[in-house]
Design an enzyme around this catalytic site. Structure first.
Site, mmCIF file in Angstrom:
data_model
loop_
_atom_site.group_PDB
_atom_site.id
_atom_site.type_symbol
_atom_site.label_atom_id
_atom_site.label_comp_id
_atom_site.label_asym_id
_atom_site.label_seq_id
_atom_site.Cartn_x
_atom_site.Cartn_y
_atom_site.Cartn_z
ATOM 1 N N CYS A 68 0.844 -1.202 0.000
ATOM 2 C CA CYS A 68 0.000 0.000 0.000
ATOM 3 C C CYS A 68 0.880 1.253 0.000
ATOM 4 O O CYS A 68 1.726 1.423 0.883
ATOM 5 C CB CYS A 68 -0.870 -0.024 1.249
ATOM 6 N N CYS A 72 -0.465 4.542 -6.386
ATOM 7 C CA CYS A 72 -1.568 3.908 -5.670
ATOM 8 C C CYS A 72 -1.828 2.553 -6.313
ATOM 9 O O CYS A 72 -1.806 2.430 -7.550
ATOM 10 C CB CYS A 72 -2.811 4.793 -5.737
HETATM 11 N N1 DGL Z 1 -3.619 0.803 -1.129
HETATM 12 C C1 DGL Z 1 -3.986 2.182 -1.165
HETATM 13 C C2 DGL Z 1 -2.813 3.010 -1.698
HETATM 14 O O1 DGL Z 1 -2.036 2.494 -2.471
HETATM 15 C C3 DGL Z 1 -5.234 2.317 -1.997
HETATM 16 C C4 DGL Z 1 -5.998 3.540 -1.743
HETATM 17 C C5 DGL Z 1 -6.625 3.694 -0.368
HETATM 18 O O2 DGL Z 1 -6.653 2.760 0.434
HETATM 19 O O3 DGL Z 1 -7.132 4.804 -0.139
HETATM 20 O O4 DGL Z 1 -2.634 4.135 -1.340
#
Ligand code: DGL
Length: 286
Positions: A77, A191
């Site tokens: 993430c 993201c």
């Molecule tokens: N996994 C998150 C990221 O890459 C996805 C978006 C989120 O959870 O808001 O930031």
């Protein structure tokens, strides 16, 4: 007999199903490894949460995966990496090697850019952290300049939508407009969800713009890290992959298949500390 370290899985965690785009690249590039994926679907999205909250979540998820057993931990993430990686790395020192998404992507972008103008599209939490500015400055020896765009809506829109529709295209166009204005020649997809709309992004940015995503960067980093630590599994085997989710396992399975592009058999539920509501959107651009 307890499994040796090489027999343990590579563990990957994310705010939900988005990190499956990272797992996908690992499964394709390193099919002989076993994988254990944890999606924190109960607390998705992370993109508007505070650094403190994200660090607490990352600690908790890392703890669950260490209890399950792992030889390498991947924070797939971007929001969690940007907020928590340095602290988490210090805390896990000597226990398990740790890989985040920001540095590997920044290294790819620094190598790809010819003009030194690099774009980033990411969540508000990731952009506000300044993590990509620092990593790109390091990776390029200060030669590359980052143009960052925060999008609060693109990840949830991709997650909630099925087919790519006009709303998605408009959202991508809003995010890309400042990057086109800045004449960047390389764009980091900051993201986990964005690889699902890569064709829309490429069409909007123009074919001359190089797109860098974390999946490709991470698979190479996982291979390097395992080799360096002597932890690679034998290459003459086919590994397996398993899933944990903090939200509804069946919903994870259904949604996750679209992100993984491979079958998901079973998903086990894990409990996490309930989180407060996601704060209202920050009003960041796009
Ligand atoms: N996994 C998150 C990221 O890459 C996805 C978006 C989120 O959870 O808001 O930031």
């Amino acid at each position: 007999m307890p499994p040796t370290s090489t027999e343990l899985p590579v563990a990957v965690f994310d705010s939900g199903v988005g990190g499956l785009t990272v797992l996908h690249e690992c499964l394709v590039s390193l099919p002989h490894e076993d994988y254990l994926y944890l999606g924190d679907t109960a607390r998705f999205p992370y993109g508007d949460r505070s650094p403190r909250e994200l660090l607490a979540f990352a600690r908790e998820l890392a703890g669950i995966l260490l209890d399950e057993g792992t030889k390498l931990l991947v924070v797939a993430c971007n929001s969690a990496t940007a907020a928590a990686l340095p602290a988490l790395r210090e805390e896990l020192e000597g226990r398990v090697p740790l890989i985040g998404v920001v540095r590997p992507e920044s290294r790819l972008a620094a190598a790809a850019t010819r003009s030194g103008r690099v774009g980033l599209i990411a969540t508000p939490a990731t952009v506000a952290s300044g993590a990509y500015e620092r990593a790109l400055a390091d990776a390029s020896g200060g030669r590359a300049e980052l143009h960052a765009v925060a999008s609060a809506e693109l990840a949830p829109m991709i997650q909630n939508g099925g087919e790519v529709d006009e709303r998605t295209v408009e959202c991508v166009e809003r995010a890309c407009a400042p990057l086109r204005g800045a004449r960047v020649d390389t764009v980091i997809l900051g993201c986990t969800h964005y690889p699902l709309v890569r064709p829309v992004l490429q069409r909007t940015l123009g074919r001359e713009v190089e797109i860098v995503s974390s999946g490709e960067a991470i698979a190479a980093e996982v291979e390097r890290e395992l080799d360096a630590a002597g932890l690679s599994a034998p290459t003459d085997r086919r590994g397996d992959y398993r899933f944990l989710a903090s939200g509804d396992p069946e919903a994870f399975r259904r949604l996750g298949t679209r992100f993984l592009q491979l079958p998901i058999a079973g998903v086990r539920h894990v409990e996490v500390v309930p989180a407060g509501p996601v704060p209202a959107a920050t009003g960041a651009a796009a």
